[in-house]
Design an enzyme around this catalytic site. Structure first.
Site: not given
Ligand code: ASP
Length: 317
Positions: A184, A215
């Site tokens: 992300t 999130d």
């Molecule tokens: N926080 C992101 C999610 O749960 C994933 C990530 O940070 O790579 O969609």
């Protein structure tokens, strides 16, 4: 007395992340490490040059996030992971700390730069969050770039899906093959006027089903900005970050308890999230231009640059 008024320059700054997780130095080749660090530097440069020119925090975070969405290394935009059905469903959010206005999109396919669509929701709709088909329809109405499925195809990601499907797991991007961690993306900035902004964009988790949303697009969980306190962008196991209301919690600790940015972020990442089994991290800035980058996982792709000459791009602890 000095004939000219002395105007002290405010510190301005930008911090970015490209995901947190099990990122082991032993599993990285020097060439891969270099690629990541270059991609992070390029994104920092894109955003920072706008702050230098006197543009807003909002413009800077959009530019930095777009640069990472266009880079196949990261799990956002072009490099988004595959869902269980072999699609790409992307989430993104932006928040402006001055106006407290926010825009977000969730579970949207085919959008080249999801963060641009989130910005369009903030600027051109009465809503904060749009999802799925409706968000795509809104994108068409506002001339947001749309790409064919082939644009998002990446064999590394497809193999990740096949391996996740065979084990029945829904996987945080960075936990997959030891030698391939992507993530992300997010950016936070404080501009010359002390205005803050935060932006986050993601493809979510490999093999996700049932229109799972993480999130990242949830204001207060993965993304939050308020000129009074801080701008925060998170990365990690989204479910736990939602339950912790992680980004807003940092702001609350600063506003109601008087903690510094660093203290508040340390508490949320190293104590609260750890107790909840919430692996990941976050980046933040405060209105004085101070940056902080915290994570409880093995690594987090990250970088920062400020007007006092501090600049770094890092991967491990
Ligand atoms: N926080 C992101 C999610 O749960 C994933 C990530 O940070 O790579 O969609």
């Amino acid at each position: 007395m000095n004939k000219y008024p002395v105007t002290r320059m405010r510190k301005y700054s930008l911090a970015i992340h490209g995901g947190a997780g099990t990122i082991r130095k032993a599993a990285m080749t020097p060439a891969m490490e270099k690629e990541y660090l270059q991609a992070l530097s390029a994104a920092l440069a894109e955003g920072y040059q706008l702050l230098e020119k006197g543009m807003t925090a909002r413009e800077a975070v959009i530019a930095a996030v777009k640069s990472m969405e266009d880079c196949i290394l990261f799990n956002a935009g072009r490099g988004s992971v595959f869902t269980h059905e072999g699609r790409h469903e992307m989430d993104a959010a932006i928040m402006d700390g001055k106006s407290l206005r926010a825009g977000a999109i969730a579970g949207v396919q085919f959008i080249k730069n999801p963060i641009e669509l989130a910005q369009a929701v903030m600027d051109h709709s009465e809503h904060v969050m749009l999802s799925g088909e409706g968000a795509l329809q809104f994108a068409r109405m506002h001339n947001i770039s749309i790409e064919e499925d082939a644009y998002f195809y990446y064999d590394v990601r497809y193999k990740q899906l096949l391996s996740a499907q065979s084990s029945g797991d829904i996987i945080l991007d960075h936990h997959i093959a030891e030698d391939k961690k992507f993530g992300t993306v997010g950016a936070v900035a404080c501009d010359r006027n002390g205005n803050l902004a935060a932006a986050t964009s993601t493809g979510g988790m490999t093999n996700k089903r049932f229109n799972r949303i993480g999130d990242s697009p949830l204001i207060g969980s993965g993304t939050y900005a308020n000129n009074k306190t801080c701008a925060i962008s998170c990365t990690g196991h989204g479910e736990r970050f939602i339950e912790a209301v992680a980004a807003y919690d940092v702001s609350c600790l600063m506003e109601y308890k008087g903690l510094s940015l660093d203290e508040a972020m340390k508490f949320v990442v190293q104590e609260k999230l750890v107790a909840m089994n919430g692996e990941g991290g976050m980046i933040g800035v405060d209105p004085a231009g101070n940056c902080s980058m915290q994570f409880n996982s093995e690594g987090m792709y990250r970088g920062m640059k400020d007007s006092e000459g501090n600049a770094e791009t890092l991967i491990y602890q």
